[in-house]
Design a protein around this motif. Sequence first.
Motif, PDB file in Angstrom:
ATOM      1  N   SER A  36      54.284  31.943   0.778  1.00  0.00           N
ATOM      2  CA  SER A  36      53.128  31.223   0.233  1.00  0.00           C
ATOM      3  C   SER A  36      53.635  30.034  -0.574  1.00  0.00           C
ATOM      4  O   SER A  36      54.797  29.981  -0.982  1.00  0.00           O
ATOM      5  N   VAL A  37      52.738  29.089  -0.811  1.00  0.00           N
ATOM      6  CA  VAL A  37      53.092  27.943  -1.648  1.00  0.00           C
ATOM      7  C   VAL A  37      53.519  28.428  -3.029  1.00  0.00           C
ATOM      8  O   VAL A  37      54.517  27.970  -3.582  1.00  0.00           O
ATOM      9  N   ILE A  65      46.750  37.455  -5.737  1.00  0.00           N
ATOM     10  CA  ILE A  65      45.956  37.920  -4.597  1.00  0.00           C
ATOM     11  C   ILE A  65      44.688  37.090  -4.387  1.00  0.00           C
ATOM     12  O   ILE A  65      43.771  37.499  -3.687  1.00  0.00           O
ATOM     13  N   GLY A  66      44.598  35.934  -5.020  1.00  0.00           N
ATOM     14  CA  GLY A  66      43.490  35.028  -4.781  1.00  0.00           C
ATOM     15  C   GLY A  66      42.220  35.291  -5.545  1.00  0.00           C
ATOM     16  O   GLY A  66      41.195  34.676  -5.267  1.00  0.00           O
ATOM     17  N   CYS A  71      45.979  29.777  -9.839  1.00  0.00           N
ATOM     18  CA  CYS A  71      47.047  29.138  -9.073  1.00  0.00           C
ATOM     19  C   CYS A  71      46.584  27.913  -8.291  1.00  0.00           C
ATOM     20  O   CYS A  71      47.296  27.459  -7.385  1.00  0.00           O
ATOM     21  N   LEU A  72      45.426  27.364  -8.592  1.00  0.00           N
ATOM     22  CA  LEU A  72      44.924  26.223  -7.834  1.00  0.00           C
ATOM     23  C   LEU A  72      45.920  25.071  -7.850  1.00  0.00           C
ATOM     24  O   LEU A  72      46.508  24.746  -8.877  1.00  0.00           O
ATOM     25  N   ALA A  73      46.103  24.478  -6.679  1.00  0.00           N
ATOM     26  CA  ALA A  73      47.006  23.341  -6.527  1.00  0.00           C
ATOM     27  C   ALA A  73      46.382  22.375  -5.535  1.00  0.00           C
ATOM     28  O   ALA A  73      45.471  22.726  -4.783  1.00  0.00           O
ATOM     29  N   ARG A  81      43.215  24.450  -3.828  1.00  0.00           N
ATOM     30  CA  ARG A  81      43.778  25.396  -2.867  1.00  0.00           C
ATOM     31  C   ARG A  81      44.470  26.505  -3.647  1.00  0.00           C
ATOM     32  O   ARG A  81      45.246  26.223  -4.550  1.00  0.00           O
ATOM     33  N   ARG A  82      44.191  27.740  -3.328  1.00  0.00           N
ATOM     34  CA  ARG A  82      44.832  28.869  -4.007  1.00  0.00           C
ATOM     35  C   ARG A  82      46.247  29.028  -3.466  1.00  0.00           C
ATOM     36  O   ARG A  82      46.451  29.512  -2.357  1.00  0.00           O
ATOM     37  N   ALA A  83      47.222  28.612  -4.264  1.00  0.00           N
ATOM     38  CA  ALA A  83      48.622  28.570  -3.831  1.00  0.00           C
ATOM     39  C   ALA A  83      49.164  29.934  -3.447  1.00  0.00           C
ATOM     40  O   ALA A  83      50.087  30.031  -2.638  1.00  0.00           O
ATOM     41  N   CYS A  84      48.600  30.989  -3.983  1.00  0.00           N
ATOM     42  CA  CYS A  84      49.073  32.334  -3.639  1.00  0.00           C
ATOM     43  C   CYS A  84      48.605  32.760  -2.256  1.00  0.00           C
ATOM     44  O   CYS A  84      49.156  33.700  -1.675  1.00  0.00           O
TER      45      CYS A  84
END
Length: 107
Positions: A36-37, A65-66, A71-73, A81-84
């Motif tokens: 993942s990112v 786990i979103g 974790c937004l990027a 975008r949820r980086a996880c």
Amino acid sequence: MTYDDPTPAELVGAATGSAFEITFDGRPLTALPGQSVAAALWSAGILAWRTTRVGGRPRGAFCGIGQCHDCLATVNGRPNRRACLVTAHPGDAITTQEGHGHAGLDT
């Protein structure tokens, strides 16, 4: 005596592959296939890639786990975008997201 138990990598169907490059705020980083990112950023020692709307406090992955949205990027120009949950791909450009992520967008 031999054991036929599968390895953890075999259990999850993980396939090894060549590392590839992504960027974070213009800095080149290495990522692995299927990572993942968030995992790629963590691997590079980057723990925060977003600031809060109020106060500008740094944020990174929290739940992984979103669910929490910490974790937004901005990934390839797309904010929030949820980086996880986003799988890293060769050439991805990740940038620090500030506030709500829509600054400078026409939409």
